[in-house]
Design an enzyme around this catalytic site. Structure first.
Site, PDB file in Angstrom:
ATOM      1  CB  CYS A  65      24.550  33.351  47.916  1.00 41.92           C
ATOM      2  SG  CYS A  65      26.148  34.120  48.310  1.00 41.92           S
ATOM      3  CB  CYS A  69      24.992  41.063  49.374  1.00 39.68           C
ATOM      4  SG  CYS A  69      26.696  40.442  49.527  1.00 39.68           S
ATOM      5  CB  CYS A  72      22.329  39.741  46.315  1.00 41.04           C
ATOM      6  SG  CYS A  72      22.612  38.370  45.175  1.00 41.04           S
ATOM      7  CB  CYS A 109      30.530  38.084  32.576  1.00 40.37           C
ATOM      8  SG  CYS A 109      31.118  39.555  31.698  1.00 40.37           S
ATOM      9  CB  CYS A 142      35.063  38.524  32.747  1.00 41.40           C
ATOM     10  SG  CYS A 142      35.161  39.353  34.352  1.00 41.40           S
ATOM     11  CB  CYS A 202      35.818  43.657  35.729  1.00 42.82           C
ATOM     12  SG  CYS A 202      34.109  44.179  35.441  1.00 42.82           S
ATOM     13  NE  ARG A 272      31.162  45.499  31.206  1.00 42.89           N
ATOM     14  CZ  ARG A 272      31.950  44.568  31.742  1.00 42.89           C
ATOM     15  NH1 ARG A 272      31.490  43.730  32.648  1.00 42.89           N
ATOM     16  NH2 ARG A 272      33.210  44.495  31.378  1.00 42.89           N
TER      17      ARG A 272
END
Length: 396
Positions: A65, A69, A72, A109, A142, A202, A272
């Site tokens: 990626c 972040c 992550c 998801c 999702c 979400c 969740r």
């Protein structure tokens, strides 16, 4: 406790607590923990009974990626030894999704690393959504693809997506400390695009990144103002090879207090229990079911989760039941798209002022309920080596 009685009454009326009340939940002692769980459990049962919704993750594209972040394992510069692969083909993703549905998952998801999808990526994911829906009648899908460009949410909705996930992760005031390649406002904008396109929003948070109690309250109040249908609460998984690898700031008791505070602030929303529950709640996971009404089944994006069979046994042993595909998750007033959150609007208050933040966090900041570094359970952080992107059967 007068505090808990007040919070239960407000939760049953869908009335927003004050920030001071939310902070007070996080500041309760371990001696009062069961009372806190019991109180928040009353609110959970009012709106969701004893049902637990199961969700299943399919990592469509793992690693590499370009975003930075800090939390992550797929980030730019990550040295975490995770699976790395490019886009799964629609039939591969559909096969992975089917394993989750067979295990009891009601929602699949679909997640892809990256800043956001290109139009070609949206086409690819749209084909995957269509394949999953064709093979699994009634399943919810999702998408979680990063920052959306204009028109992409509408295209995903047209392809059959039911929801879109994009977490706020932490408070606006501290967001720049964990990510520099995009902004908090970018994330809010993507959630609003999803809502405008008719997708169920979400959006949630990650706890355990060194934030204060005030930061946790700020992000949960911001989520209440944004009004998503689902609020995932993640607990940081400190992967070796990431900047936050040494952040072991959570105890099972603190995790439960964070979940209870979230339930009081978002009483009628699908809360969740998401990534990190096995690492930080450990043997106290069943208590969390009294606070949340939704969990992920099996493995996560890059880490292994509890065995799917153990998840189902835990739910049954705790006296809860798996939510069926023919049951509407949200209360009627939310499912019909009518009344959103009632009570005072947190948007009018704004984040805690700096002097209030300091006072509120005094003695209950990042170290509150934190586990000592010597208690770090690095043995519980296991990299996913099965399921999507591998030749091994998934955990579902």
């Amino acid at each position: 406790m007068d505090l808990l009685n007040t919070l239960v009454e407000k939760g049953l009326r869908r009335e927003l607590p004050t920030r001071e009340e939310a902070l007070a939940v996080l500041a309760t002692s371990d001696d009062d923990l069961l009372e806190v769980v019991a109180a928040a459990g009353k609110v959970r049962r009012q709106w969701f009974g004893r049902r637990v919704k199961l969700n299943y993750l399919v990592n469509l594209k793992s690693g590499l990626c370009p975003e930075d972040c800090s939390y992550c394992s797929q980030r730019l510069g990550s040295k975490a030894d995770i699976l790395k692969y490019t886009w799964l083909k629609p039939d591969e993703a559909s096969k992975a999704a089917a394993a989750g549905v067979a295990g009891g998952a009601k929602r699949v998801c679909l997640v892809a690393s990256g800043r956001g999808p290109t139009d070609r990526d949206v086409d690819r994911v749209s084909q995957t959504i269509e394949a999953i829906k064709e093979q699994n009648e009634g399943v919810e899908v999702c998408a979680c693809l990063g920052l959306l460009s204009e028109g992409q949410a509408e295209r995903l909705r047209a392809a059959g997506a039911d929801a879109y996930n994009h977490n706020l992760n932490t408070s606006e005031g501290t967001y720049g400390d964990i990510t520099t390649t995009h902004t908090y406002a970018d994330r809010v904008d993507t959630v609003r695009q999803a809502q405008s396109a008719g997708l169920s929003a979400c959006s949630g948070l990650i706890a355990g990144m060194g934030e204060s109690d005030a930061d946790l309250v700020d992000v949960v109040f911001s989520l209440r103002a944004l009004d998503p249908d689902s609020v995932p609460v993640n607990f940081l998984i400190p992967f070796e090879g990431t900047p936050l690898a040494e952040e072991w700031n959570l105890t099972p008791q603190r995790c439960l207090r964070i979940l209870a505070m979230t339930r009081f602030v978002c009483p009628d929303v699908e809360v969740r229990l998401a990534g990190g529950r096995e690492v930080h709640l450990r043997s106290m996971q069943p208590l969390a079911l009294h606070l949340v009404n939704s969990i992920f089944l099996g493995d996560y994006l890059t880490s292994e989760g509890q065995e799917g069979r153990a998840d189902l046994e835990m739910i049954a042993d705790a006296g809860f039941e798996v939510e069926g595909a023919d049951t509407t998750t949200l209360p009627e007033h939310r499912a019909d798209g009518g009344c959103g959150p009632c009570g005072e609007s947190p948007a009018a208050e704004g984040p805690l002022a700096s002097e209030d933040r300091t006072a509120a966090a005094s003695g209950t900041g990042p170290a509150s309920g934190a586990g000592p570094a010597s208690g770090a359970r690095t043995d519980l952080v296991a990299v996913r080596r099965r399921g999507a992107g591998t030749d091994l059967a998934p955990n579902a």
